[in-house]
Design a protein around this motif. Structure first.
Motif, PDB file in Angstrom:
ATOM      1  N   ASP A  16       0.817  -1.213   0.000  1.00 51.15           N
ATOM      2  CA  ASP A  16       0.000   0.000   0.000  1.00 51.15           C
ATOM      3  C   ASP A  16       0.854   1.268   0.000  1.00 51.15           C
ATOM      4  O   ASP A  16       0.785   2.081  -0.927  1.00 51.15           O
ATOM      5  CB  ASP A  16      -0.929  -0.020   1.212  1.00 51.15           C
ATOM      6  CG  ASP A  16      -1.947   1.110   1.187  1.00 51.15           C
ATOM      7  OD1 ASP A  16      -2.084   1.762   0.142  1.00 51.15           O
ATOM      8  OD2 ASP A  16      -2.605   1.350   2.208  1.00 51.15           O
TER       9      ASP A  16
ATOM     10  N   TRP B  60       1.860   1.151  -3.993  1.00 52.02           N
ATOM     11  CA  TRP B  60       0.598   1.697  -4.484  1.00 52.02           C
ATOM     12  C   TRP B  60       0.550   3.219  -4.358  1.00 52.02           C
ATOM     13  O   TRP B  60       0.298   3.925  -5.336  1.00 52.02           O
ATOM     14  CB  TRP B  60      -0.562   1.066  -3.728  1.00 52.02           C
ATOM     15  CG  TRP B  60      -1.922   1.474  -4.192  1.00 52.02           C
ATOM     16  CD1 TRP B  60      -2.728   2.436  -3.655  1.00 52.02           C
ATOM     17  CD2 TRP B  60      -2.646   0.938  -5.291  1.00 52.02           C
ATOM     18  NE1 TRP B  60      -3.911   2.530  -4.335  1.00 52.02           N
ATOM     19  CE2 TRP B  60      -3.891   1.607  -5.363  1.00 52.02           C
ATOM     20  CE3 TRP B  60      -2.380  -0.053  -6.228  1.00 52.02           C
ATOM     21  CZ2 TRP B  60      -4.854   1.330  -6.314  1.00 52.02           C
ATOM     22  CZ3 TRP B  60      -3.334  -0.352  -7.183  1.00 52.02           C
ATOM     23  CH2 TRP B  60      -4.551   0.334  -7.229  1.00 52.02           C
ATOM     24  N   GLN B  61       0.810   3.739  -3.151  1.00 51.47           N
ATOM     25  CA  GLN B  61       0.654   5.178  -2.930  1.00 51.47           C
ATOM     26  C   GLN B  61       1.879   5.983  -3.372  1.00 51.47           C
ATOM     27  O   GLN B  61       1.765   6.894  -4.193  1.00 51.47           O
ATOM     28  CB  GLN B  61       0.367   5.454  -1.445  1.00 51.47           C
ATOM     29  CG  GLN B  61      -0.946   4.871  -0.952  1.00 51.47           C
ATOM     30  CD  GLN B  61      -1.267   5.298   0.472  1.00 51.47           C
ATOM     31  OE1 GLN B  61      -0.987   6.424   0.886  1.00 51.47           O
ATOM     32  NE2 GLN B  61      -1.842   4.386   1.238  1.00 51.47           N
ATOM     33  N   CYS B  62       3.062   5.640  -2.838  1.00 51.20           N
ATOM     34  CA  CYS B  62       4.239   6.468  -3.125  1.00 51.20           C
ATOM     35  C   CYS B  62       4.680   6.344  -4.581  1.00 51.20           C
ATOM     36  O   CYS B  62       4.928   7.351  -5.262  1.00 51.20           O
ATOM     37  CB  CYS B  62       5.383   6.100  -2.188  1.00 51.20           C
ATOM     38  SG  CYS B  62       6.795   7.223  -2.288  1.00 51.20           S
TER      39      CYS B  62
ATOM     40  N   THR C  10       2.513   8.243  -6.997  1.00 53.41           N
ATOM     41  CA  THR C  10       2.432   9.698  -6.836  1.00 53.41           C
ATOM     42  C   THR C  10       3.754  10.317  -7.261  1.00 53.41           C
ATOM     43  O   THR C  10       4.810   9.942  -6.746  1.00 53.41           O
ATOM     44  CB  THR C  10       2.120  10.064  -5.371  1.00 53.41           C
ATOM     45  OG1 THR C  10       0.933   9.383  -4.951  1.00 53.41           O
ATOM     46  CG2 THR C  10       1.927  11.562  -5.222  1.00 53.41           C
TER      47      THR C  10
ATOM     48  N   SER D 161      -3.333   3.750  -9.912  1.00 51.29           N
ATOM     49  CA  SER D 161      -3.446   3.674  -8.456  1.00 51.29           C
ATOM     50  C   SER D 161      -3.850   5.023  -7.891  1.00 51.29           C
ATOM     51  O   SER D 161      -3.342   6.068  -8.296  1.00 51.29           O
ATOM     52  CB  SER D 161      -2.105   3.251  -7.837  1.00 51.29           C
ATOM     53  OG  SER D 161      -1.077   4.159  -8.173  1.00 51.29           O
ATOM     54  N   SER D 162      -4.786   5.000  -6.933  1.00 50.43           N
ATOM     55  CA  SER D 162      -5.223   6.219  -6.268  1.00 50.43           C
ATOM     56  C   SER D 162      -5.784   5.854  -4.901  1.00 50.43           C
ATOM     57  O   SER D 162      -6.364   4.775  -4.723  1.00 50.43           O
ATOM     58  CB  SER D 162      -6.299   6.942  -7.093  1.00 50.43           C
ATOM     59  OG  SER D 162      -7.433   6.119  -7.254  1.00 50.43           O
TER      60      SER D 162
ATOM     61  N   ARG E 146      -6.075   4.680  -1.031  1.00 50.93           N
ATOM     62  CA  ARG E 146      -5.480   3.581  -0.284  1.00 50.93           C
ATOM     63  C   ARG E 146      -5.996   2.247  -0.804  1.00 50.93           C
ATOM     64  O   ARG E 146      -7.048   2.170  -1.424  1.00 50.93           O
ATOM     65  CB  ARG E 146      -5.820   3.665   1.208  1.00 50.93           C
ATOM     66  CG  ARG E 146      -5.394   4.924   1.925  1.00 50.93           C
ATOM     67  CD  ARG E 146      -5.669   4.746   3.420  1.00 50.93           C
ATOM     68  NE  ARG E 146      -5.369   5.956   4.173  1.00 50.93           N
ATOM     69  CZ  ARG E 146      -6.271   6.855   4.518  1.00 50.93           C
ATOM     70  NH1 ARG E 146      -7.533   6.695   4.166  1.00 50.93           N
ATOM     71  NH2 ARG E 146      -5.921   7.919   5.215  1.00 50.93           N
TER      72      ARG E 146
ATOM     73  N   SER F 195       5.166   5.581   6.687  1.00 46.64           N
ATOM     74  CA  SER F 195       4.386   6.629   6.031  1.00 46.64           C
ATOM     75  C   SER F 195       5.033   7.995   6.221  1.00 46.64           C
ATOM     76  O   SER F 195       5.131   8.787   5.274  1.00 46.64           O
ATOM     77  CB  SER F 195       2.960   6.634   6.590  1.00 46.64           C
ATOM     78  OG  SER F 195       2.204   7.676   6.042  1.00 46.64           O
TER      79      SER F 195
ATOM     80  N   ILE G 208       0.647  11.647  -0.109  1.00 48.84           N
ATOM     81  CA  ILE G 208      -0.013  10.340  -0.123  1.00 48.84           C
ATOM     82  C   ILE G 208      -1.053  10.289   0.986  1.00 48.84           C
ATOM     83  O   ILE G 208      -1.021  11.077   1.943  1.00 48.84           O
ATOM     84  CB  ILE G 208       0.994   9.187   0.030  1.00 48.84           C
ATOM     85  CG1 ILE G 208       1.709   9.243   1.392  1.00 48.84           C
ATOM     86  CG2 ILE G 208       2.007   9.205  -1.097  1.00 48.84           C
ATOM     87  CD1 ILE G 208       2.640   8.070   1.633  1.00 48.84           C
ATOM     88  N   ALA G 209      -1.988   9.362   0.870  1.00 49.79           N
ATOM     89  CA  ALA G 209      -3.086   9.254   1.836  1.00 49.79           C
ATOM     90  C   ALA G 209      -2.631   8.732   3.185  1.00 49.79           C
ATOM     91  O   ALA G 209      -3.253   9.023   4.211  1.00 49.79           O
ATOM     92  CB  ALA G 209      -4.179   8.346   1.261  1.00 49.79           C
TER      93      ALA G 209
END
Length: 779
Positions: free
Chosen positions: A153, A157-159, A162, A354-355, A357, A424, A434-435
């Motif tokens: 994640d 996925w997130q980092c 982005t 990907s967007s 979480r 995170s 990121i979320a």
């Protein structure tokens, strides 16, 4: 640390003077306690020889006594002394510092053995063990899910998805669609497939450590014998032939937990890809395959749960069989499904980006809810068992097991949330790109400050109570040391040490309050996360200013505390890897926590008693068989627990030739209260009746050892009156320098030790050696 002082040796010599020389051999087997000791210190001689054992655990003698039993004419008066050294089982090389990561698994394994005493409730007892095993399974899933959260994640996925985050971390550039210009690895499914190797490697590492430590520690087979009748009152399961050999259960649980870890990784990858395939831009064929794959994962997960629930330990016999098909095929089947999941996720999907979480809130929420329900059910079962055979000395009225299981879940949650929060913060320094981790993990971190407030209030109350007890002890010290000039500072130090030693008895209160507060705050965090779907700070924006400020402060402090705790945890492990003294401190923790076999979690640190107890049993049995002589097993602290467990493993005829000398012993104070089913009053009373004699020494200044409180219907009392500590109040001709307050150490420095040992040897009656005996001790 145990040291033989000159005056103790002198007292022993005085006690033996004038006695007729005995021709039958007598053996004193010394077993050290927490922290370990060298054979030279235990035997009081710089020249020692290993007579049996290896570099991990061994029996030593003085060089002058190597063949003492074969030389009756010139054998010195007094018993032959041997020292069993087992400290390397718990505090060896630096890699064992990594066992800190297994702390939640160790704690939940303790909960299995904390069940209350029960008679005639076998099904309820089995249900209790089943609930603890299921709780342990949730901890494995939680740890692997935390690794998936970090690798899949936050990172992949997130980092990587982005641009701002990927620019700050160039090592993720090849996974970023913008930085790598849509390279092959930049597709979301392929990023997830690659990142899945991290939690997969963690699962394989746990499997390897469990298998390796089994071979190194727990593969020693106890002596084969017939089980004794179990329907007699006071018969403890520690005396069953298969108690210290759980090979079959550990192998079965290892297979199930390994498969559960692999299935967790496969589910994290499959659910994400399948969610896109069911959408308007997804492929019907891939959606169908994803549904089939999810069904297969659910089916194998059901098999894993069935395997964990199917049966527990087999203790009535030495079970050397293995479930070959299960051990080999269940992890391999889960690994095959994982490979199919990675292949499925890596399939080309145009338009997939990907967007936000990954669906982690539902996963972590489900785990937290399952753990809470299991702990509540465990508390109900423990209460029913306690009502069957009430034990007024049992910790928390039999609810110690559920409380400790709750603490294990809390430790797992803190470790999981700490890793996720720190990663995170590291990936997203600004906190805007990121979320971040799931909302539930933020809520769980936010309840740490209120929990600490509860603990501080409780500690303040305990401190006040200890201060009042200190005032009472001042008068008691004055009565115990009458005559001579009084020193207020000296009296205050002795009284304070006695009062502080009683804090051990307040442990059940501390655990009860912390576990209850943890359960309630955890339930509040779960409700808050799912009803608001926002962090505590965001959820408090629409409320009163005071509530918003409290939520904001709690969230900030919680994040800071959980990060600091994680850093301290890693730093301590790193220091222990390089520093032998710190490594020994960690070893002391495992001396207490890893005494019990791995009955609830196969990834817990290994049980050293599955090596130490058979060692001691074999040594005592071979000595009594070969010589027919007398034997005193002398155990300090944790060594007294090992001594009692080994005595229970002997045959009844052999047990009658053995005397117990325990000092600084936690047998009743800790083990009897927290593990009543195995060390309760009935079990200890039974042990007293079955050995030839037993004597226990303790001090009021000892925070660990205490009386065993065994009711005596024959022979001398088990508990000696509390030993004086310090030996002298002021300076005397025998103690020209101030005598130290010894507390838990140096029991052999007290003259009462040599006196009680001689009395035990005098009570023992030698047996006629068996025909054909060589007269030599079998090694």
């Amino acid at each position: 640390m145990e040291r033989v002082q000159e005056h103790a040796v002198a007292s022993e010599a005085d006690g033996l003077a004038g006695r007729p020389e005995k021709t039958e051999p007598a053996l004193e087997l010394l077993v050290h306690g927490v922290g370990g000791a060298t054979p030279e210190e235990m035997l009081g001689d710089p020249r020692t020889v290993r007579i049996t054992g290896d570099d991990t655990a061994a029996v030593f003698r003085r060089a002058a006594d190597v063949d003492a039993e074969s030389r009756p004419a010139d054998r010195p008066a007094g018993p032959i002394r041997e020292a069993y050294v087992w400290c390397n089982l718990t505090s060896g090389n630096g890699t064992r510092a990594l066992w800190l990561l297994l702390l939640p698994f160790m704690v939940v394994n303790l909960a299995h053995w904390m069940r209350p005493t029960a008679r005639g409730r076998k099904r309820t007892v089995r249900f209790y063990g089943l609930l603890v095993r299921l709780t342990g399974l949730t901890l494995t899933v939680l740890l692997v899910a935390a690794a998936c959260e970090v690798a899949l994640d936050l990172a992949a996925w997130q980092c990587a998805g982005t641009r701002a985050c990927a620019d700050r971390h160039t090592w993720l550039g090849f996974l970023s669609p913008t930085v790598s210009h849509d390279s092959w690895w930049s597709r979301p499914g392929r990023r997830l497939a690659l990142a899945a190797l991290v939690p997969t490697a963690l699962t394989v590492l746990l499997w390897y450590l469990s298998r390796r430590t089994w071979s190194a520690y727990e593969s020693q087979q106890p002596m084969s014998r017939r089980p004794e009748p179990e329907d007699e009152i006071g018969r403890t399961s520690l005396g069953r032939p298969g108690f210290w050999y759980g090979r079959r259960l550990v192998a079965r649980l290892r297979a199930a937990h390994t498969a559960a870890g692999l299935l967790t990784v496969a589910a994290a990858v499959t659910v994400t890809a399948s969610r896109f395939d069911r959408g308007p831009d997804g492929s019907p064929a891939l959606a169908t395959f994803g549904t089939l794959l999810e069904t297969a994962l659910a089916g194998v997960a059901f098999v894993v749960v069935y395997v964990v629930c199917r049966r527990g330990r087999s203790e009535n016999r030495l079970d050397q069989a293995l479930d070959h098909r299960l051990v080999r095929r269940l992890p391999l089947g889960a690994l095959l499904l994982l490979a199919l999941s990675l292949l499925y996720a890596g399939w080309s999907r145009p338009g997939w980006e990907s967007s936000g979480r990954l669906p982690g809130d539902a996963a972590f929420g489900g785990i937290a809810l399952a753990q809470g329900l299991l702990v509540i059910a465990l508390a109900v079962v423990a209460h029913l068992l306690h009502r069957t055979s009430p034990d007024p000395r049992a910790a928390m009225r039999g609810l110690g097991g559920p409380a400790v299981a709750m603490l294990a879940c809390a430790l797992g949650g803190v470790m999981s949330g700490g890793v996720s929060q720190r990663v995170s913060d590291w990936l997203d320094g600004t906190g805007t790109s990121i979320a971040g981790p799931p909302v539930l993990l933020t809520w769980q971190a936010s309840v740490i400050p209120p929990l600490l407030v509860v603990v501080l209030v409780l500690c303040a109350g305990l401190g006040r109570r200890t201060w009042r007890l200190r005032r009472t002890e001042l008068a008691a010290v004055a009565r115990d040391y009458q005559g001579g000039r009084k020193d207020h500072a000296r009296t205050a130090r002795i009284a304070s040490t006695r009062a502080m030693a009683t804090l051990t008895d307040r442990g059940p209160l501390l655990v009860a309050v912390v576990s209850t507060a943890t359960l309630l705050l955890g339930a509040g965090a779960l409700v808050g996360a799912f009803t608001t779907d926002r962090t505590p700070e965001q959820a408090g924006e629409e409320t009163y200013a005071f509530v918003h400020g409290a939520a904001q402060t709690s969230q900030g402090l919680g994040s800071w505390m959980i990060g600091l705790g994680f850093i301290l945890f890693v730093t301590w492990g790193r220091r222990a890897y390089k520093d032998a003294s710190a490594r020994r401190t960690i070893g002391i923790l495992w001396d207490v926590g890893t005494f019990w076999p791995r009955a609830a979690h196969p990834f817990a640190p290994p049980c050293y008693a599955e090596r130490a107890v058979p060692d001691l049993t074999w040594r005592m049995a071979t000595w009594t068989h070969a010589t027919g002589g007398r034997l005193v097993i002398s155990g300090h602290s944790q060594g007294s627990v090992l001594a009692a467990a080994a005595a229970w493993q002997l045959k009844p005829a052999q047990r009658k030739r053995v005397a117990l000398l325990t000092y600084g012993s936690p047998l009743e104070r800790l083990y009897g209260r927290w593990f009543p089913a195995h060390f309760g009053p009935a079990a200890l009373s039974r042990l007293h009746r079955e050995v030839d004699c037993w004597r226990n020494l303790y001090r009021l200044t000892d925070p660990i050892g205490g009386p065993v409180r065994v009711s005596c219907d024959r022979g001398p009392e088990v508990d000696h009156e509390p030993l004086k500590d310090p030996l002298e109040y002021g300076r005397t001709a025998r103690h020209p320098l101030p005598a130290p307050i010894l507390g838990h150490s140096d029991y052999q420095a007290d003259p009462a030790f040599a006196e009680e040992r001689e009395r035990l040897l005098a009570r023992l009656r030698p047996e006629v050696p068996p025909q054909g005996s060589s007269g030599r001790s079998s090694a």
